[in-house]
Structure formats: structure tokens, C-alpha cells
Design an enzyme around this catalytic site. Sequence first.
Site, PDB file in Angstrom:
ATOM      1  N   ASP A  14      76.962  13.750  75.510  1.00  0.00           N
ATOM      2  CA  ASP A  14      75.676  13.495  76.167  1.00  0.00           C
ATOM      3  C   ASP A  14      74.529  13.905  75.240  1.00  0.00           C
ATOM      4  O   ASP A  14      74.718  14.728  74.333  1.00  0.00           O
ATOM      5  CB  ASP A  14      75.572  14.314  77.465  1.00  0.00           C
ATOM      6  CG  ASP A  14      76.675  13.958  78.446  1.00  0.00           C
ATOM      7  OD1 ASP A  14      77.161  12.821  78.389  1.00  0.00           O
ATOM      8  OD2 ASP A  14      77.038  14.833  79.252  1.00  0.00           O
TER       9      ASP A  14
HETATM   10  N1  URA Z   1      81.705  16.248  79.083  1.00  0.00           N
HETATM   11  C1  URA Z   1      80.416  16.145  79.488  1.00  0.00           C
HETATM   12  O1  URA Z   1      80.116  16.327  80.669  1.00  0.00           O
HETATM   13  N2  URA Z   1      79.483  15.870  78.570  1.00  0.00           N
HETATM   14  C2  URA Z   1      79.764  15.703  77.268  1.00  0.00           C
HETATM   15  O2  URA Z   1      78.850  15.469  76.461  1.00  0.00           O
HETATM   16  C3  URA Z   1      81.097  15.818  76.845  1.00  0.00           C
HETATM   17  C4  URA Z   1      82.058  16.080  77.782  1.00  0.00           C
END
Ligand code: URA
Length: 230
Positions: free
Chosen positions: A102
Amino acid sequence: MRLDRFLSECTDLSRANAKKALHRGDVTCDGVVVKNPGFKMSDHCEVRLLGERLQHLGERYIMLNKPVDVVCSNVGEGNYPSVLTLLDIPKAQTLNIAGRLDADTTGLILITSNGPWCHRVTSPNKECGKRYRITLAEPLIADAEQQLAEGVQLHNEKKPTRPAQLERISDTEVLLTISEGKYHQVKRMFAALNNRVITLHREQVGGITLGENLAPGEWRELTAEEIASV
Ligand code: URA
């Protein structure tokens, strides 16, 4: 390899612009101007473009310490640029990003020109573990290890998550290793335990650990051992 292909693979020139550079006489092979785009190069041919030596990089395998506010897609999204803009190498935009973090997640991102290798990193069937360091909003419940090892049910998913390993550092700091990569997976796993992720940082993918001396935004080539470990 044909000379026009070589030029387009190790510079920012498109195949069409590589041909134009050849026709202009900008390219030499072993000191001789070559204008034929179909010229078949020998393995040890020294190619220069406007006098500058070119070297074919072969397959590329890179680890990058992702900072916040960049996205793991080949083009930017909204106000966030692509993580590939951090790579000062030719043709960076054509590389594959192995899995998405993310925009607010930091840490290890693997980037490669090798499609099948990328697939081995990301495919849940290959069971390539991803380890995250997480800080939580609330103290962790007592049986979190067991619940995550058995699998938790995420909202809007048919099956529970695959077994995950949790290591407790303190009540609000943990390491979690998972082998799948559903949308917002880690955040949703802790939401299923009535908690909330505050910071999320990926430290390891399979046998590859984020280099300690890579500052956010920095990258390096993987070693042969790291490449073979996937
Ligand atoms: N899980 C998440 O919630 N976000 C990420 O960026 C990676 C794994």
C-alpha cells in the site's frame, strides 16, 4: 542479437529511435560506424552510442526500500508516483514489480525483468513467505498466535486466510509471516482480531531480507544467491 534490439534494451531509445540513431551514424561497433539495424553482433562487440560505451545489463533483479507515498504500479496513481521512478536506470518503467505494498506501507519491494521469477515471488501456490513488522493500535489479544495460525475469516472472502506465523515483540509490536497477498491482507487480518495496523513494514520475502543499510527510497541489485533463493 540484432544491433537495433541491443540499443533499445540498454538505452531509453525505442526500437524506432534506435534505427534512426543507426541511420544517423551515431553508433559504432568495435570502432566502426554501423548503420544496419539488423547487424548481428558478436558476444564481445564493443558498442558505443555517440562515443559512450553501452553495456547490456541482462536480466535485472532489484531490491528497493519503499518509502511511503509511492505506489507499486508501473504508472503513478493520483498524487503518488510509481515506485519505479526511484530507479535511475534505462527502461525502468518496463520492469515487473513483485507484489504490491500500500502507499502507506514501507519496506522490501522486489523488481525484476524476469516475468516467471516475479510470478514465483507472488504466486500463493509457491508459498513464498513475506514477513512484516507491524505496530498496532491496541494491545494484542492473548490467543492471536493461535487464531492467525489456524486462519482468520476476512470480510468478503470465501475462505479463511492461510496459516500465518506471529511473533510477539511487545503487546503492540509484532512480526507476521504470511504466504498470500490479498488486498490489504495484513490490515484486514488484524481488523479480524479487532485491532488496527498503525505502521506496516515488510522486512523479508522468501529468503531475501531488506538490506540494513538501504535508506527509504534506495535500492541495490540482488546477489546471485538471493536470486536463486526464490
Ligand atoms: N498487507 C496490507 O494490508 N498492506 C500491505 O501493503 C501489504 C500487506
